[in-house]
Write an enzyme that holds these catalytic residues in place. Structure first.
Site: not given
Ligand SMILES: NC(=O)c1ccc[n+]([C@@H]2O[C@H](COP(=O)([O-])OP(=O)(O)OC[C@H]3O[C@@H](n4cnc5c(N)ncnc54)[C@H](OP(=O)(O)O)[C@@H]3O)[C@@H](O)[C@H]2O)c1
Length: 329
Positions: A126, A234
């Protein structure tokens, strides 16, 4: 178009659903996927409830596109298995970004590299996306030598648990900690894990991903990434030195003409970008555009964007739109 959202219950997954709806992305069948913990839960899209399914079940259904936001290890393990059944994966984690065989794409800058053979496409970090959105047109015109960037990053960048930590602390409630320290009323100079060189992984993403997206290994980048108690987006203080001199009004003009960038820079009426106002918007906002008088050919910028939108979900959906438009899926 059969579309799977892997990580549909997470922060990014949730915004992806919003963005797909807003942009009316063509979906014939939608598969909402999360961990085993969430299988059977209901998630709403366009007024209809969908049952969350597991990754293996989704693979059996051979989707055309899978939008991944479920963390690096999930992506490393499962993205190739989707690719094997013919699915094109667009991945939000850091798992594939620096893999030489994978494209790292910001559609406004380098989507034209994509081909039918790209079955796993990486979405950049991001903080990197918003910075390169502002810098790509300037690099083309004046050629960047060096970037010094300091970030002021929203807790939403860490996921659901971090937002909950901040909300609990604001309400004076004891709860689970996503960070080592309190974030409310604090600033934590520690985003992602530390590398051996003393920088965090987030800081090194700004270095490596910028060079890859702008396709120029000669660009020197140094970064300090800091988590602050905001939830909207950000912010980044970017100091950039060019090979060639620039004219400030031309810089403003170039940025104003860049698709996906909005210039907010009018000091007379206190106009500059802020995360509270970038929240929920797709653009990258640029302001405080000024010459750095301490050395030649150097510019200072303040760059703000909603990390869950252009920093993640919107960029991913834009890549998917490009694939559909160009007949690559
Ligand atoms: N937040 C940001 O600004 C941002 C920006 C760019 C990229 N990202 C990336 O995007 C990803 C998710 O970020 P987020 O902020 O959305 O995190 P989050 O709110 O913690 O959500 C994580 C998601 O992944 C799922 N998950 C976790 N372990 C899993 C598994 N073993 N199999 C299948 N699904 C699984 C979770 O499902 P459950 O609900 O079932 O646990 C949930 O749907 C990360 O890789 C992060 O680095 C985030």
């Amino acid at each position: 178009m059969k579309v799977a959202i892997v990580g549909a219950t997470g922060l990014v997954g949730n915004v992806m659903l919003k963005v797909l709806e807003e942009r009316n992305f063509p979906i014939d069948e939608l598969l909402l996927v999360a961990s085993e913990r969430s299988v059977g839960k209901k998630v709403n899209f366009k007024g209809k409830d969908y049952e969350v399914i597991s990754i293996p079940t989704a693979i059996e259904k051979k989707p055309d596109i899978a939008l991944f936001s479920a963390g690096g290890s999930t992506s490393l393990e499962w993205a190739p298995k989707f690719a094997e059944v013919g699915t094109t994966v667009i991945d939000n984690s850091s798992a594939w970004r620096m893999d030489l065989s994978k494209k790292l794409v910001v559609p406004e800058i380098n989507a034209n590299q994509l081909t039918k053979n790209d079955k796993i496409i990486a979405n950049p970090n991001c903080s990197t996306i918003q910075m390169v959105m502002a810098l790509a047109p300037l690099h083309k015109k004046y050629k960047i030598k060096r970037i010094v960037v300091s970030t002021y990053q929203s807790v939403s960048g860490t996921g659901v648990k971090a937002v909950e930590q901040m909300e609990n602390e604001m309400a004076g409630v004891k709860g689970e900690m996503a960070y080592h320290y309190p974030i409310h009323k604090n600033a934590i100079p520690h985003c992602d894990v530390f590398e051996e060189n003393g920088y965090t992984k987030e800081e090194m993403k700004l270095v490596r991903e910028t060079q890859k997206i702008l396709d120029d290994k000669t660009i020197a980048v140094t970064a300090t990434a800091v988590r602050i108690p905001t939830a909207g987006g950000h912010s980044e203080a970017v100091n950039v030195e060019f090979e060639n001199d620039f004219d400030l009004s031309e810089v403003r003009q170039l940025l104003s003409e860049t698709e996906g960038v909005t210039v907010q820079d009018n000091l007379d009426v206190n106009v500059y970008p802020m995360p509270m106002y970038a929240n929920g918007k797709d653009d990258v906002f640029v302001g405080r555009i000024r010459r750095d008088g301490s050395q030649p050919n150097t510019l200072n910028l303040w760059v703000v964007s909603d990390n869950l939108r252009k920093g993640a979900a919107t960029n991913t959906v834009q890549i998917a739109e490009y694939l559909v438009k160009e007949g690559l899926v």
